[in-house]
Scaffold this motif. Structure first.
Motif, short mmCIF file in Angstrom:
data_model
loop_
_atom_site.label_atom_id
_atom_site.label_comp_id
_atom_site.label_asym_id
_atom_site.label_seq_id
_atom_site.Cartn_x
_atom_site.Cartn_y
_atom_site.Cartn_z
N GLU A 108 0.84 -1.19 0.00
CA GLU A 108 0.00 0.00 0.00
C GLU A 108 0.88 1.24 0.00
OE1 GLU A 108 -2.95 2.33 3.06
OE2 GLU A 108 -2.83 0.16 3.18
N SER A 143 0.16 5.35 0.35
CA SER A 143 -0.84 6.39 0.58
C SER A 143 -0.33 7.73 0.10
CB SER A 143 -1.16 6.47 2.07
OG SER A 143 -1.67 5.24 2.52
N ALA A 202 -1.28 11.97 0.24
CA ALA A 202 -2.09 13.02 0.87
C ALA A 202 -1.78 14.34 0.19
CB ALA A 202 -1.76 13.11 2.36
#
Length: 73
Positions: A67, A69, A71
């Protein structure tokens, strides 16, 4: 004599040199300078010793993530 990597199921491979090793009792932080920037790995101190890692050693950083991520800033 080093053993060549024959086959690894990791697509993200970055060749570089070890820039810094911060040794800990159980785990150590390894900074690898690549043409794309610094890649940092946390591995066991036992592995540092078994692989005979030293500042200036040529290595391949293998990155496998399940994974990633992102932002916004």
């Amino acid at each position: 004599m080093s053993t060549p990597i024959q086959a690894v199921n990791v697509r993200n491979q970055f060749r570089g040199k070890i820039r810094e090793i911060i040794r800990g009792t159980v785990v150590s932080e390894i900074d690898v300078e690549t043409s794309f920037g610094i890649v940092t790995s946390v591995i066991t101190t036992r592995s540092v010793d078994e692989l005979q890692l030293k500042v200036g050693s040529d290595v391949v950083a293998l990155v496998k993530a399940t994974e990633v991520s992102i932002a916004t800033l």
